[in-house]
Structure formats: C-alpha cells, structure tokens
Design a protein around this motif. Structure first.
Motif, PDB file in Angstrom:
ATOM      1  N   ASN A   1       0.829  -1.205   0.000  1.00 42.70           N
ATOM      2  CA  ASN A   1       0.000   0.000   0.000  1.00 42.70           C
ATOM      3  C   ASN A   1       0.866   1.259   0.000  1.00 42.70           C
ATOM      4  OD1 ASN A   1      -2.665   1.380   0.357  1.00 42.70           O
ATOM      5  ND2 ASN A   1      -1.736   2.010   2.286  1.00 42.70           N
ATOM      6  N   SER A   2       1.971   1.225   0.757  1.00 43.02           N
ATOM      7  CA  SER A   2       2.896   2.356   0.792  1.00 43.02           C
ATOM      8  C   SER A   2       3.527   2.584  -0.576  1.00 43.02           C
ATOM      9  CB  SER A   2       3.990   2.108   1.836  1.00 43.02           C
ATOM     10  OG  SER A   2       4.961   3.132   1.811  1.00 43.02           O
TER      11      SER A   2
ATOM     12  N   GLN B   1       2.231   2.010  -3.395  1.00 48.12           N
ATOM     13  CA  GLN B   1       1.237   2.578  -4.301  1.00 48.12           C
ATOM     14  C   GLN B   1       1.021   4.069  -4.047  1.00 48.12           C
ATOM     15  OE1 GLN B   1      -2.297   0.196  -3.913  1.00 48.12           O
ATOM     16  NE2 GLN B   1      -1.364  -1.633  -4.809  1.00 48.12           N
ATOM     17  N   GLN B   2       1.383   4.529  -2.846  1.00 46.19           N
ATOM     18  CA  GLN B   2       1.216   5.940  -2.502  1.00 46.19           C
ATOM     19  C   GLN B   2       2.495   6.745  -2.723  1.00 46.19           C
ATOM     20  OE1 GLN B   2      -0.504   6.526   1.398  1.00 46.19           O
ATOM     21  NE2 GLN B   2      -1.833   4.750   1.193  1.00 46.19           N
ATOM     22  N   ILE B   3       3.629   6.157  -2.364  1.00 45.73           N
ATOM     23  CA  ILE B   3       4.918   6.841  -2.477  1.00 45.73           C
ATOM     24  C   ILE B   3       5.876   5.995  -3.299  1.00 45.73           C
ATOM     25  CG2 ILE B   3       6.911   7.765  -1.256  1.00 45.73           C
ATOM     26  CD1 ILE B   3       4.422   9.383  -0.760  1.00 45.73           C
TER      27      ILE B   3
ATOM     28  N   ASN C   1       5.175  11.495  -4.514  1.00 45.59           N
ATOM     29  CA  ASN C   1       3.778  11.221  -4.199  1.00 45.59           C
ATOM     30  C   ASN C   1       3.073  10.820  -5.492  1.00 45.59           C
ATOM     31  OD1 ASN C   1       0.838  11.777  -3.855  1.00 45.59           O
ATOM     32  ND2 ASN C   1       1.482  12.396  -1.804  1.00 45.59           N
TER      33      ASN C   1
ATOM     34  N   GLN D   1       0.010  10.221  -6.292  1.00 46.78           N
ATOM     35  CA  GLN D   1      -1.243  10.892  -6.629  1.00 46.78           C
ATOM     36  C   GLN D   1      -1.027  12.335  -7.080  1.00 46.78           C
ATOM     37  OE1 GLN D   1      -4.182  10.763  -3.526  1.00 46.78           O
ATOM     38  NE2 GLN D   1      -5.782  11.685  -4.784  1.00 46.78           N
TER      39      GLN D   1
END
Length: 286
Positions: A92-93, A95-97, A116, A118
């Motif tokens: 999950n991390s 996918q975010q960073i 980041n 996103q």
C-alpha cells in the motif's frame, strides 16, 4: 545433550536480543519522526524492519520456550498474521509513495527522492543519520514515467527523468565539497578554461560554457546554467537539461586564482538511454 541445549539457548537469546534491537530502533525512529520530522531515507525500510522483528522474535520464542504444539501453532500463526499485515502495508505504501533510492559505489552516500504518486510532487531527502533523512527540497519539475540515477563521483548523484511535457530534466544530489566547506563557490568559474576528453571539448569563458562534440558546438550562457551545491551544474536549453558537469574527487578549488588547475571534471549527457560520463582533462586557460 547438554551442549545441544546450551547452544540452543545461546541461539535463542541471540535472536531475542536482535528482535529487541529492531523494536528499540523502531521506537526511536517514531520518536524522532514525531519530534523532528525525520523519516527513513526509503519508506520501505520501516516495513522491512517490522518483518525482521517478527521473524526473529517468533523464532526466538519457539527456540527458548518449551511449548506444547498448540501453543507453538498460536505463536506461529500470530507471527504469520503480523508478517502478512506488513506485506500488505508495504504494498500500500508503494502505491502511494514511489521511492527513488540509490547507494553510491563507495557505499558511503545515499541519494533519495520520494514521489507522491497521486499529486506527482517529488521531494529530495538529505541523509543526516545513516538511514534517517529529512526533506531538503521539492523538485521543480514533476517526474513523468521512468527515471535513472548515475553517480558521477562518490558524492555526486544525477537523477535523469522526463517531466510532464516530455522534456528531459536532471536533478543533482551533492554530498561533499572541494574546498573543505569553508565558503561557497561557483562551479562555472572554477572550471574556467579549456577541457578535453574523448572527442569532446568544454570551454568555460566570459560568455558561458561551450560544449563541442565532434564537429558540433553549442554555447550555454550563464543564465542557462543551474548549480547544485558546490559540485555540479546542469546546462540547459529551452528549459530542458542537456548536460551535467561535475567536479571529480581530485578537483581542487583554490582561493588564489593564480594557482594551476588540478583535477578532472565529468561531463554527463541528459538522455534516458544508458550512457556513461566523459572524464575531461584540463588543457589550458581560455
């Protein structure tokens, strides 16, 4: 049997102490993170330490304690659940960073940029305490797609990437100095003169820096140069990186301009293809 039990006990306590060490490391990190905004230089390190902690602790307990089979299953199950949970959190991390991390060939420096996913914001992190770092600056251009990192010296790393417009950009992380940190100096002025390498000539003069490759020459005015630290400059054309010039480890910066130039510089082309820097030797003053 006694020797076997003795060694089993030694191994068990060793694994347990290592697990406690990982636990203390994480607690110390969380304290520094809250108080001083310190982060691991790569976000994945946090979850990797958690995984190592649970593995060492679970094995230590199974080795040290005389447990029934049912209790062993319980400990193993808890360990597996904790392990899988951190695997999910790690994914999950990611996918975010997006972590862009590179270790220098000498293993003494670490280049780190965290993007980041996103927002597209990319932040350069400066290492201060080994694997711990703090945010230094936000990259001017957002990273679009692939990237590559090349070390031009043991303390100079170049990140090459394309921005949202498809233009090639270069960001340089510097971790040293060629003047003992006594004062700030300009790389362009320090390399004043003529430099030559493999079919390449670089001339630093009053109008800027001229790069000649074969029979083609291009002049970069001082307004089109961006300096990073005191070790490197990026030559730009139409807001796109073309070359990076870096001071090699043997380059000497003198306060007295009359002293002879000593050392080499490195010329690195801005391209997404795999390429190697060109080492240039000082030929003469301009």
């Amino acid at each position: 049997m006694k020797d076997r039990a003795k060694w089993k006990k030694i191994v068990g306590w060793t694994l347990f102490l290592i697990a406690i060490g990982f636990f203390c490391l994480q607690m110390g990190f969380l304290f520094l993170h809250v108080r001083y905004q310190v982060e691991y230089i790569d976000n994945r390190i946090f979850y990797m330490i958690n995984l190592l902690f649970v593995v060492f602790l679970a094995v230590a307990l199974l080795v040290l304690l005389k447990l029934k089979n049912s209790h062993q299953v319980i400990i193993a199950s808890i360990g597996v659940i904790f392990f899988l949970t951190n695997i999910v959190l790690l994914e999950n991390s990611n996918q975010q960073i997006r972590n862009i991390t590179s270790i220098s060939p000498s293993l003494s420096k670490i280049f780190s940029v965290k993007e980041n996913v996103q927002s597209g914001e990319a932040i350069y992190y400066r290492p201060y305490y080994g694997i711990l770092a703090r945010p230094k600056e936000v990259l001017e251009n957002k990273i679009n797609g692939n990237n590559k990192v090349k070390w031009l010296a043991k303390d100079i790393a170049v990140l090459t990437y394309k921005d949202k417009n498809g233009d090639i950009q270069q960001f340089v992380g510097t971790y040293g100095d060629r003047k003992g940190g006594l004062s700030y100096y300009y790389v362009g002025a320090e390399i004043h003169g003529v430099w030559q390498g493999d079919n390449v000539t670089v001339t630093s003069g009053p109008d800027g820096i001229n790069v000649t490759v074969g029979n083609e020459s291009e002049l970069f005015s001082w307004e089109n140069l961006e300096q990073f630290g005191t070790l490197a400059i990026v030559l730009k054309k139409d807001n796109e990186a073309v070359w990076t010039i870096a001071l090699k480890e043997n380059f000497e910066v003198h306060s007295d301009a009359s002293k002879p130039t000593v050392g080499n510089i490195s010329l690195y082309k801005a391209t997404m293809e795999e390429n190697q820097p060109i080492i240039l030797n000082y030929i003469d003053s301009n």
